[in-house]
Design a protein around this motif. Structure first.
Motif, PDB file in Angstrom:
ATOM      1  N   VAL A  32       0.829  -1.205   0.000  1.00 54.97           N
ATOM      2  CA  VAL A  32       0.000   0.000   0.000  1.00 54.97           C
ATOM      3  C   VAL A  32       0.862   1.253   0.000  1.00 54.97           C
ATOM      4  N   GLY A  33       1.931   1.251   0.776  1.00 53.27           N
ATOM      5  CA  GLY A  33       2.760   2.433   0.908  1.00 53.27           C
ATOM      6  C   GLY A  33       3.394   2.882  -0.398  1.00 53.27           C
ATOM      7  N   ARG A  34       3.690   1.937  -1.288  1.00 50.16           N
ATOM      8  CA  ARG A  34       4.316   2.282  -2.567  1.00 50.16           C
ATOM      9  C   ARG A  34       3.390   1.962  -3.734  1.00 50.16           C
ATOM     10  N   ARG A  35       2.092   2.120  -3.464  1.00 47.97           N
ATOM     11  CA  ARG A  35       1.111   1.729  -4.477  1.00 47.97           C
ATOM     12  C   ARG A  35       1.229   2.557  -5.763  1.00 47.97           C
ATOM     13  N   ARG A  36       1.666   3.817  -5.668  1.00 49.57           N
ATOM     14  CA  ARG A  36       1.810   4.607  -6.891  1.00 49.57           C
ATOM     15  C   ARG A  36       2.782   3.937  -7.855  1.00 49.57           C
ATOM     16  N   LEU A  37       3.886   3.401  -7.330  1.00 45.57           N
ATOM     17  CA  LEU A  37       4.839   2.693  -8.173  1.00 45.57           C
ATOM     18  C   LEU A  37       4.211   1.449  -8.785  1.00 45.57           C
ATOM     19  N   TRP A  38       3.472   0.684  -7.950  1.00 41.14           N
ATOM     20  CA  TRP A  38       2.855  -0.550  -8.466  1.00 41.14           C
ATOM     21  C   TRP A  38       1.797  -0.220  -9.524  1.00 41.14           C
ATOM     22  N   ILE A  90       1.795   2.371 -11.529  1.00 41.27           N
ATOM     23  CA  ILE A  90       2.492   2.786 -12.750  1.00 41.27           C
ATOM     24  C   ILE A  90       2.983   1.564 -13.519  1.00 41.27           C
ATOM     25  N   ILE A  91       3.549   0.597 -12.786  1.00 40.05           N
ATOM     26  CA  ILE A  91       4.029  -0.632 -13.434  1.00 40.05           C
ATOM     27  C   ILE A  91       2.859  -1.399 -14.045  1.00 40.05           C
ATOM     28  N   ALA A  92       1.752  -1.512 -13.291  1.00 37.68           N
ATOM     29  CA  ALA A  92       0.575  -2.229 -13.785  1.00 37.68           C
ATOM     30  C   ALA A  92       0.010  -1.546 -15.029  1.00 37.68           C
ATOM     31  N   ALA A  93      -0.077  -0.212 -14.996  1.00 33.58           N
ATOM     32  CA  ALA A  93      -0.591   0.515 -16.150  1.00 33.58           C
ATOM     33  C   ALA A  93       0.309   0.329 -17.364  1.00 33.58           C
ATOM     34  N   ALA A  94       1.625   0.343 -17.129  1.00 39.73           N
ATOM     35  CA  ALA A  94       2.572   0.141 -18.232  1.00 39.73           C
ATOM     36  C   ALA A  94       2.406  -1.246 -18.849  1.00 39.73           C
ATOM     37  N   LEU A  95       2.211  -2.263 -17.998  1.00 39.63           N
ATOM     38  CA  LEU A  95       2.023  -3.625 -18.509  1.00 39.63           C
ATOM     39  C   LEU A  95       0.734  -3.750 -19.306  1.00 39.63           C
ATOM     40  N   VAL A  96      -0.334  -3.145 -18.792  1.00 37.30           N
ATOM     41  CA  VAL A  96      -1.627  -3.215 -19.488  1.00 37.30           C
ATOM     42  C   VAL A  96      -1.558  -2.483 -20.825  1.00 37.30           C
ATOM     43  N   ILE A  97      -0.964  -1.289 -20.832  1.00 31.51           N
ATOM     44  CA  ILE A  97      -0.844  -0.523 -22.077  1.00 31.51           C
ATOM     45  C   ILE A  97       0.019  -1.278 -23.088  1.00 31.51           C
ATOM     46  N   ALA A  98       1.124  -1.853 -22.605  1.00 33.80           N
ATOM     47  CA  ALA A  98       1.991  -2.625 -23.502  1.00 33.80           C
ATOM     48  C   ALA A  98       1.249  -3.826 -24.078  1.00 33.80           C
ATOM     49  N   TYR A 105       0.250 -11.661  -8.984  1.00 38.37           N
ATOM     50  CA  TYR A 105       0.773 -10.287  -8.983  1.00 38.37           C
ATOM     51  C   TYR A 105      -0.362  -9.276  -8.897  1.00 38.37           C
ATOM     52  N   SER A 106      -1.433  -9.504  -9.638  1.00 37.11           N
ATOM     53  CA  SER A 106      -2.519  -8.536  -9.704  1.00 37.11           C
ATOM     54  C   SER A 106      -3.228  -8.388  -8.364  1.00 37.11           C
ATOM     55  N   THR A 107      -3.442  -9.487  -7.666  1.00 39.47           N
ATOM     56  CA  THR A 107      -4.104  -9.427  -6.362  1.00 39.47           C
ATOM     57  C   THR A 107      -3.293  -8.614  -5.367  1.00 39.47           C
ATOM     58  N   LEU A 108      -1.987  -8.873  -5.327  1.00 42.94           N
ATOM     59  CA  LEU A 108      -1.126  -8.238  -4.325  1.00 42.94           C
ATOM     60  C   LEU A 108      -0.803  -6.787  -4.648  1.00 42.94           C
ATOM     61  N   PHE A 109      -0.538  -6.506  -5.921  1.00 39.24           N
ATOM     62  CA  PHE A 109      -0.026  -5.193  -6.291  1.00 39.24           C
ATOM     63  C   PHE A 109      -1.064  -4.264  -6.905  1.00 39.24           C
ATOM     64  N   VAL A 110      -2.232  -4.798  -7.270  1.00 41.30           N
ATOM     65  CA  VAL A 110      -3.244  -3.954  -7.907  1.00 41.30           C
ATOM     66  C   VAL A 110      -4.534  -3.917  -7.089  1.00 41.30           C
ATOM     67  N   ALA A 111      -5.166  -5.078  -6.897  1.00 35.90           N
ATOM     68  CA  ALA A 111      -6.494  -5.098  -6.284  1.00 35.90           C
ATOM     69  C   ALA A 111      -6.482  -4.583  -4.844  1.00 35.90           C
ATOM     70  N   ALA A 112      -5.590  -5.112  -4.008  1.00 39.64           N
ATOM     71  CA  ALA A 112      -5.578  -4.710  -2.598  1.00 39.64           C
ATOM     72  C   ALA A 112      -5.191  -3.239  -2.406  1.00 39.64           C
ATOM     73  N   LEU A 166      -5.532  -0.856  -4.527  1.00 42.78           N
ATOM     74  CA  LEU A 166      -6.600  -0.057  -5.111  1.00 42.78           C
ATOM     75  C   LEU A 166      -7.787   0.048  -4.156  1.00 42.78           C
ATOM     76  N   TYR A 167      -8.112  -1.050  -3.486  1.00 48.35           N
ATOM     77  CA  TYR A 167      -9.208  -1.006  -2.506  1.00 48.35           C
ATOM     78  C   TYR A 167      -8.884  -0.019  -1.393  1.00 48.35           C
ATOM     79  N   SER A 168      -7.643  -0.023  -0.918  1.00 48.38           N
ATOM     80  CA  SER A 168      -7.239   0.931   0.117  1.00 48.38           C
ATOM     81  C   SER A 168      -7.409   2.368  -0.373  1.00 48.38           C
TER      82      SER A 168
END
Length: 329
Positions: free
Chosen positions: A21-27, A29-37, A291-298, A300-302
């Motif tokens: 959660v603390g570094r969610r902005r980084l996660w 950004i990485i998730a968005a980059a992967l989805v866009i790619a 990866y998505s559960t740990l770095f995106v879904a949780a 994002l819910y916070s």
């Protein structure tokens, strides 16, 4: 060095913590980059769909002494010059050739040409035809299945967790898994077949299961938070994700190992295309789902919950009390 049990215990108690959660902005950004790619992959390498979606003719040559794919292509094009062909080796003595839609006359001529090229009887060459309307039906049913799955997922999660924000976070996590998995298919030139679609729905179910377990722990932690809690809402969410981290890793490994074995056996040993398609989608999707559960879904819910007035006020009190304790010390 700490053992895995000690490491897991430290994660559960909060002694060791990974900043989901603390570094969610980084996660994010990485998730968005992967989805866009992944979404851009079809622009450079079009996604290949199997004959069940596109329609066409298919020939299977059995009892082949030397399953030469180049010879099969040459045999087809000797009858229909310029025909698009895809040749797959099945086991050690068979070939499957998929082509554009052919007339009955061309089908008979290609059958004879393949039999002559590989020195087999024409009875050893089987042919089948899939019309474009059938392929359209398969596509439509697949899309309907995906839409119904996502809609039911949203409703059931909203009822179970009593908040639509968990449903939104879970659905975005599922879409993330689906887009990246399809992007991997396109990037490496894998073919999307009905078996692959079944695999996609399977990994969405797996991702939903993993997300639900993590969210259940988040609900347990945040429900226990009260005025005396020393954690902010985001910290409680982060603790819950860390507490389920070892379990998520173990579940992913246990799921990936057998599907990886099936993929290896199906693709390299048996040459079974259906096994390859379904195991490949599950193998890739299982890893992406973790990866998505740990770095995106949780995380994002916070993010969706932290701006609620009551949680915002309580978090401010927790931080103020923490600051007072630091000053007093």
């Amino acid at each position: 060095m700490r053992s895995m049990n000690e490491f897991g215990n430290d994660l559960y108690t909060g002694k060791t913590s990974f900043p989901f959660v603390g570094r969610r902005r980084l996660w994010f950004i990485i998730a968005a980059a992967l989805v866009i790619a992944a979404a851009l992959v079809p622009l450079f390498r079009p996604i290949q769909f199997s004959i069940e979606f596109t329609g066409g003719s298919q020939f299977t040559v059995n009892q082949v002494a030397n399953p030469d794919q180049t010879a099969a292509t040459a045999a087809v094009q000797s009858v229909v010059p310029g025909a698009t062909t895809k040749v797959t080796t099945i086991g050690s003595d068979a070939l499957r050739i998929q082509t554009d839609q052919m007339t009955n006359t061309d089908t008979q001529a290609v059958t004879a040409a393949l039999a002559q090229k590989f020195g087999v009887q024409e009875s050893d060459v089987s042919s089948s035809f899939i019309g474009p309307s059938w392929g359209q039906d398969v596509t439509r049913q697949s899309l309907w299945g995906l839409a119904i799955f996502l809609a039911l997922t949203f409703v059931i999660l909203a009822i179970y967790f009593r908040t639509w924000k968990m449903s939104v976070a879970a659905i975005i996590g599922l879409v993330d898994v689906l887009v990246i998995t399809v992007g991997v298919y396109g990037l490496f030139g894998f073919e999307i077949s009905p078996a692959a679609v079944i695999g996609f729905l399977t990994i969405l179910s797996y991702s939903l299961y993993d997300t639900t377990v993590v969210f259940d722990k988040i609900r347990e932690n945040t429900r226990e938070d009260g005025e005396k809690s020393g954690r902010t809402f985001g910290e409680s969410v982060n603790l819950a994700v860390n507490q389920t981290l070892i379990r998520s890793i173990n579940t992913t490994v246990v799921a990936a190992l057998p599907t990886g074995a099936i993929l290896f056996i199906g693709a390299l040993w048996l040459g079974a295309q259906t096994l390859t398609d379904i195991s490949l989608s599950i193998f890739v999707g299982t890893i992406v789902a973790a990866y998505s559960t740990l770095f995106v879904a949780a995380p994002l819910y916070s993010l969706l919950r932290e701006n609620e007035s009551d949680l915002k006020s309580r978090d401010a009190r927790v931080l103020a009390a923490r600051e007072r304790a630091r000053v007093d010390a």
